[in-house]
Design an enzyme around this catalytic site. Structure first.
Site, PDB file in Angstrom:
ATOM      1  N   LYS A   4      20.461 -20.283  51.682  1.00  0.00           N
ATOM      2  CA  LYS A   4      20.612 -20.206  50.222  1.00  0.00           C
ATOM      3  C   LYS A   4      19.675 -19.170  49.613  1.00  0.00           C
ATOM      4  O   LYS A   4      20.089 -18.348  48.810  1.00  0.00           O
ATOM      5  CB  LYS A   4      20.315 -21.568  49.559  1.00  0.00           C
ATOM      6  CG  LYS A   4      21.185 -22.714  50.023  1.00  0.00           C
ATOM      7  CD  LYS A   4      20.887 -23.984  49.235  1.00  0.00           C
ATOM      8  CE  LYS A   4      19.509 -24.578  49.480  1.00  0.00           C
ATOM      9  NZ  LYS A   4      19.317 -25.117  50.851  1.00  0.00           N
ATOM     10  N   ARG A  27      19.967 -31.339  43.603  1.00  0.00           N
ATOM     11  CA  ARG A  27      19.786 -31.890  44.951  1.00  0.00           C
ATOM     12  C   ARG A  27      20.059 -33.383  45.003  1.00  0.00           C
ATOM     13  O   ARG A  27      19.942 -33.979  46.071  1.00  0.00           O
ATOM     14  CB  ARG A  27      18.337 -31.646  45.359  1.00  0.00           C
ATOM     15  CG  ARG A  27      18.172 -30.877  46.669  1.00  0.00           C
ATOM     16  CD  ARG A  27      16.685 -30.703  46.831  1.00  0.00           C
ATOM     17  NE  ARG A  27      16.247 -30.139  48.059  1.00  0.00           N
ATOM     18  CZ  ARG A  27      15.937 -28.859  48.222  1.00  0.00           C
ATOM     19  NH1 ARG A  27      16.098 -27.988  47.258  1.00  0.00           N
ATOM     20  NH2 ARG A  27      15.445 -28.448  49.374  1.00  0.00           N
ATOM     21  N   ARG A  65      11.863 -19.767  61.231  1.00  0.00           N
ATOM     22  CA  ARG A  65      11.687 -19.085  59.946  1.00  0.00           C
ATOM     23  C   ARG A  65      10.325 -18.411  59.864  1.00  0.00           C
ATOM     24  O   ARG A  65      10.189 -17.332  59.300  1.00  0.00           O
ATOM     25  CB  ARG A  65      11.887 -20.078  58.795  1.00  0.00           C
ATOM     26  CG  ARG A  65      11.746 -19.455  57.438  1.00  0.00           C
ATOM     27  CD  ARG A  65      12.682 -20.096  56.425  1.00  0.00           C
ATOM     28  NE  ARG A  65      12.277 -21.447  56.081  1.00  0.00           N
ATOM     29  CZ  ARG A  65      12.963 -22.206  55.201  1.00  0.00           C
ATOM     30  NH1 ARG A  65      14.054 -21.772  54.617  1.00  0.00           N
ATOM     31  NH2 ARG A  65      12.558 -23.406  54.924  1.00  0.00           N
ATOM     32  N   ARG A  89       5.490 -22.269  56.459  1.00  0.00           N
ATOM     33  CA  ARG A  89       5.669 -23.343  55.489  1.00  0.00           C
ATOM     34  C   ARG A  89       5.278 -24.678  56.089  1.00  0.00           C
ATOM     35  O   ARG A  89       5.652 -24.987  57.199  1.00  0.00           O
ATOM     36  CB  ARG A  89       7.132 -23.383  55.020  1.00  0.00           C
ATOM     37  CG  ARG A  89       7.380 -22.520  53.817  1.00  0.00           C
ATOM     38  CD  ARG A  89       8.837 -22.479  53.445  1.00  0.00           C
ATOM     39  NE  ARG A  89       9.407 -23.788  53.152  1.00  0.00           N
ATOM     40  CZ  ARG A  89      10.581 -23.942  52.531  1.00  0.00           C
ATOM     41  NH1 ARG A  89      11.260 -22.892  52.141  1.00  0.00           N
ATOM     42  NH2 ARG A  89      11.050 -25.144  52.302  1.00  0.00           N
ATOM     43  N   ARG A 119      13.710 -33.632  56.259  1.00  0.00           N
ATOM     44  CA  ARG A 119      14.473 -32.890  55.243  1.00  0.00           C
ATOM     45  C   ARG A 119      15.971 -32.960  55.492  1.00  0.00           C
ATOM     46  O   ARG A 119      16.754 -33.052  54.552  1.00  0.00           O
ATOM     47  CB  ARG A 119      13.972 -31.441  55.172  1.00  0.00           C
ATOM     48  CG  ARG A 119      12.599 -31.370  54.491  1.00  0.00           C
ATOM     49  CD  ARG A 119      11.860 -30.093  54.790  1.00  0.00           C
ATOM     50  NE  ARG A 119      12.545 -28.928  54.277  1.00  0.00           N
ATOM     51  CZ  ARG A 119      12.501 -27.733  54.853  1.00  0.00           C
ATOM     52  NH1 ARG A 119      11.829 -27.557  55.982  1.00  0.00           N
ATOM     53  NH2 ARG A 119      13.124 -26.728  54.306  1.00  0.00           N
TER      54      ARG A 119
HETATM   55  P1  AMP Z   1      13.510 -25.570  49.202  1.00  0.00           P
HETATM   56  O1  AMP Z   1      12.681 -24.347  49.118  1.00  0.00           O
HETATM   57  O2  AMP Z   1      14.720 -25.532  48.310  1.00  0.00           O
HETATM   58  O3  AMP Z   1      13.850 -25.967  50.618  1.00  0.00           O
HETATM   59  O4  AMP Z   1      12.616 -26.762  48.624  1.00  0.00           O
HETATM   60  C1  AMP Z   1      11.409 -27.129  49.245  1.00  0.00           C
HETATM   61  C2  AMP Z   1      10.971 -28.498  48.750  1.00  0.00           C
HETATM   62  O5  AMP Z   1      10.787 -28.464  47.327  1.00  0.00           O
HETATM   63  C3  AMP Z   1      11.939 -29.636  48.982  1.00  0.00           C
HETATM   64  O6  AMP Z   1      11.846 -30.173  50.290  1.00  0.00           O
HETATM   65  C4  AMP Z   1      11.485 -30.614  47.908  1.00  0.00           C
HETATM   66  O7  AMP Z   1      10.280 -31.253  48.267  1.00  0.00           O
HETATM   67  C5  AMP Z   1      11.167 -29.689  46.743  1.00  0.00           C
HETATM   68  N1  AMP Z   1      12.362 -29.448  45.899  1.00  0.00           N
HETATM   69  C6  AMP Z   1      12.956 -28.247  45.669  1.00  0.00           C
HETATM   70  N2  AMP Z   1      14.012 -28.377  44.855  1.00  0.00           N
HETATM   71  C7  AMP Z   1      14.113 -29.705  44.574  1.00  0.00           C
HETATM   72  C8  AMP Z   1      15.006 -30.489  43.805  1.00  0.00           C
HETATM   73  N3  AMP Z   1      16.056 -29.921  43.153  1.00  0.00           N
HETATM   74  N4  AMP Z   1      14.794 -31.816  43.733  1.00  0.00           N
HETATM   75  C9  AMP Z   1      13.761 -32.400  44.378  1.00  0.00           C
HETATM   76  N5  AMP Z   1      12.879 -31.730  45.128  1.00  0.00           N
HETATM   77  C10 AMP Z   1      13.045 -30.385  45.233  1.00  0.00           C
END
Ligand code: AMP
Length: 184
Positions: free
Chosen positions: A13, A88, A127, A131, A142
């Site tokens: 994404k 999400r 990756r 992180r 996740r």
């Molecule tokens: P991402 O970079 O999109 O994989 O997001 C990394 C982390 O940020 C996720 O595992 C959540 O802990 C938090 N996070 C990001 N977007 C959301 C969302 N829309 N709702 C809840 N937690 C989020």
């Protein structure tokens, strides 16, 4: 153009959203990037979400929804945006619908990137962004969270007749073209 780029962790994404910014002329809005920035800058929001993010769990809907609502009201998002990592949960999708309808706006397209689990795990492990949540045990959390809490969001947009499924395997360029074909 208001586009939702949806998919499990590791689906690509973020990579695709960044490339699409130029192609379609609207900004990426990544809730994950916003939280990572908040953590880096040690803001009150960052302090609040760090442990949750590091564990691979979801930040509370209210916190995320408020952050998105504030962001999309900024002038630089007036032309639209590419949502990456939001909504999400179904509650977030409903909150998005209601904030948009209050503004007389709507989502133009919902694109779901489809990638098999084995490929997701391989991509996340490789990756190499350092992180905290890209370790094997966090990746498992996740993916579980995705299946339980996030996958229903796809059904939500399918129910509205808005979901377009895109094969997320192949070269970055090929996937980008499939997304562009799906949104026009
Ligand atoms: P991402 O970079 O999109 O994989 O997001 C990394 C982390 O940020 C996720 O595992 C959540 O802990 C938090 N996070 C990001 N977007 C959301 C969302 N829309 N709702 C809840 N937690 C989020």
């Amino acid at each position: 153009m208001r586009l939702i780029l949806f998919g499990p962790p590791g689906a690509g994404k973020g990579t695709q959203a960044k490339l699409l910014e130029e192609k379609i002329g609207v900004r990426q809005l990544s809730t994950g990037d916003m939280f990572r920035n908040a953590i880096k800058n040690q803001t009150p929001l960052g302090v609040k979400v760090k442990a949750i993010m590091d564990a691979g769990k979801l930040v509370g809907d209210d916190v995320v929804v408020e952050m998105v609502a504030e962001t999309i009201s900024k002038p630089e998002y007036a032309k639209g945006y590419i949502l990456d990592g939001f909504p999400r949960t179904v509650a977030q999708a409903e909150a998005l619908d209601s904030m948009l309808s209050k503004r007389g706006e709507k989502i133009d397209a919902f694109v779901a990137l489809e990638v098999p689990d084995e490929q997701l795990i391989a991509r996340l492990v490789n990756r190499g962004q350092g992180r905290e949540d890209d370790t094997p045990d966090k990746i498992k959390v996740r993916l579980d969270v995705y299946k339980k809490e996030t996958a229903p969001v796809l059904a939500y947009y399918e129910g509205k007749g808005q979901a377009r499924l895109v094969n997320g395997l192949g070269t970055i360029e090929a996937i980008q073209q499939r997304i562009l074909d799906a949104v026009v």
